[in-house]
Design a protein around this motif. Sequence first.
Motif, PDB file in Angstrom:
ATOM      1  N   ASN A 193     -86.821  35.767  75.961  1.00 52.21           N
ATOM      2  CA  ASN A 193     -86.962  35.227  77.319  1.00 52.21           C
ATOM      3  C   ASN A 193     -86.708  33.721  77.347  1.00 52.21           C
ATOM      4  O   ASN A 193     -86.152  33.196  78.318  1.00 52.21           O
ATOM      5  CB  ASN A 193     -88.355  35.537  77.867  1.00 52.21           C
TER       6      ASN A 193
ATOM      7  N   ASP B 256     -83.000  32.076  77.820  1.00 54.63           N
ATOM      8  CA  ASP B 256     -82.387  31.825  79.125  1.00 54.63           C
ATOM      9  C   ASP B 256     -82.647  30.413  79.624  1.00 54.63           C
ATOM     10  O   ASP B 256     -81.927  29.919  80.493  1.00 54.63           O
ATOM     11  CB  ASP B 256     -82.907  32.838  80.149  1.00 54.63           C
TER      12      ASP B 256
ATOM     13  N   LYS C  51     -77.652  34.650  72.112  1.00 58.18           N
ATOM     14  CA  LYS C  51     -78.210  35.449  73.211  1.00 58.18           C
ATOM     15  C   LYS C  51     -77.678  36.883  73.158  1.00 58.18           C
ATOM     16  O   LYS C  51     -78.443  37.852  73.212  1.00 58.18           O
ATOM     17  CB  LYS C  51     -77.817  34.835  74.570  1.00 58.18           C
TER      18      LYS C  51
END
Length: 493
Positions: free
Chosen positions: A353, A356, A418
């Motif tokens: 998380n 981002d 990512k």
Amino acid sequence: MSLHKEQQIKIYNTLSGKKETFTPIEPGHIGMYVCGPTVYSNVHLGNVRTFMSFDMVFRYFKHLGYKVRYVRNITDAGHLENDADAGEDKITKKARLESIEPMEVVQRYTVDFHNTLNTFNFLPPSIEPTATGHIIEQIELVKKIIANGFGYEVNGSVYFDVHKFNESYTYGILSKRKLEDLIHNTRALDGQSDKKNPQDFALWKKAEPQHIMRWPSPWSDGFPGWHLECTTMSTKYLGEHFDIHGGGMDLKFPHHECEIAQNEAAVGRSPVNFWMHANMLELNGQRMSKTTGNIINPAELLSGKNDIMSKAYSPSVIRFFIAQSSYRSILDLTNDGLLSSEKGFLRLMDAINALDELKAGTASTFDIAEWQQRCYDAMNDDFNSPILIANLFEAVKYINQLKEGTATLTAEDLELLKSSMHSFCFDILGLENVGITDSSSEKLAGAVELLIELRQQARANKDFALSDKIRDQLAEKGIQLNDSKEGTTFDVK
């Protein structure tokens, strides 16, 4: 892009007893068969562990760009109580005990099986054939085996002649058992007088008058042998020779051994290049057993309504726990292990998380491409998910340093990190990015923990009226306290 051209996979092949480089029979395509459940009871956690292992294998092949035909059957007839030729059909027995139709049993537990696997975020197989849907094909296979001299009919039942087969082939090639040892260790059993030898197994069983599930055949009204079903369904959808056959370690002998023998007897060749077997699941260091009470089912584990675990665990935490051991290792399910996995899972999700929010820099402190390849190397080494997870936590360290500003990544490397974290965690391991608690429930948990502490103090002071008042008023609000020797936990109803 097909990543499989860049990655070389080694798989432990039970047939050879070693890791071998995997090359599919048809380039870019994989045929994989896994023995599914016998649907006469709720699916148990050992089954879930086995199917989860092959779900991960399926996911990895798909991620690499292979076109995979994954066949996992439903056994809805013919599986006898002792997994061989004697006793009552498990589904028929359940139907008789509950005074319902066998297909009601099948429907109930097939639905349970699918619901449970959906809860754990399984991908559905490409094909899910049933034994009852392939009776004609099974009868034809028995005819072939008889015509080739490896089957014989007695009183309406048909048996596989293991001794005759062993003259031309090797019975025991998978399990490494010798026929002479099996002969030596076999005692004469009642009800086996129809067989030439005790080692012979049923291809077709004549149904007794009280047997509900029966089909017409050239030999009798009866039902197929359990081993025959998987040979028929695997070769129908994957061909007489396919890439991978999987299942639990408990199926290696006699079930998978008999599958090999049936295929060789019918078409003259071994059916599978790679045999894969997932190991057992234990509970607190002991084998799960209904008779000893050392058992917990998936629903109890997910709800927390059991006397073994201290709390409920989410499906992704359980998936993560299972992935922390190799599929070939015995896995011991414990409360401490699940608690540790929950903490690790939350750390992993927090890091993903946080990605981002991170900003790219002008240079990269870490070699993300090299780290990514180490993740692939782990999976390429017989689907070594524990090593993959260790590498994912290396990335968690990177991410924390990026958050603190003590490290930087270029925009390209940040994007690679990512995408790689998402691919390995979600696409391959099958985890879902769900927090165990949100902010409001964290506050609720904190308040309830404070009340639990006040209640414990009241009990220590022998103020049982206050202790009971706290418990009862929480219950009125839908919060149930659960006292155990490990302490007090709570459920929100």
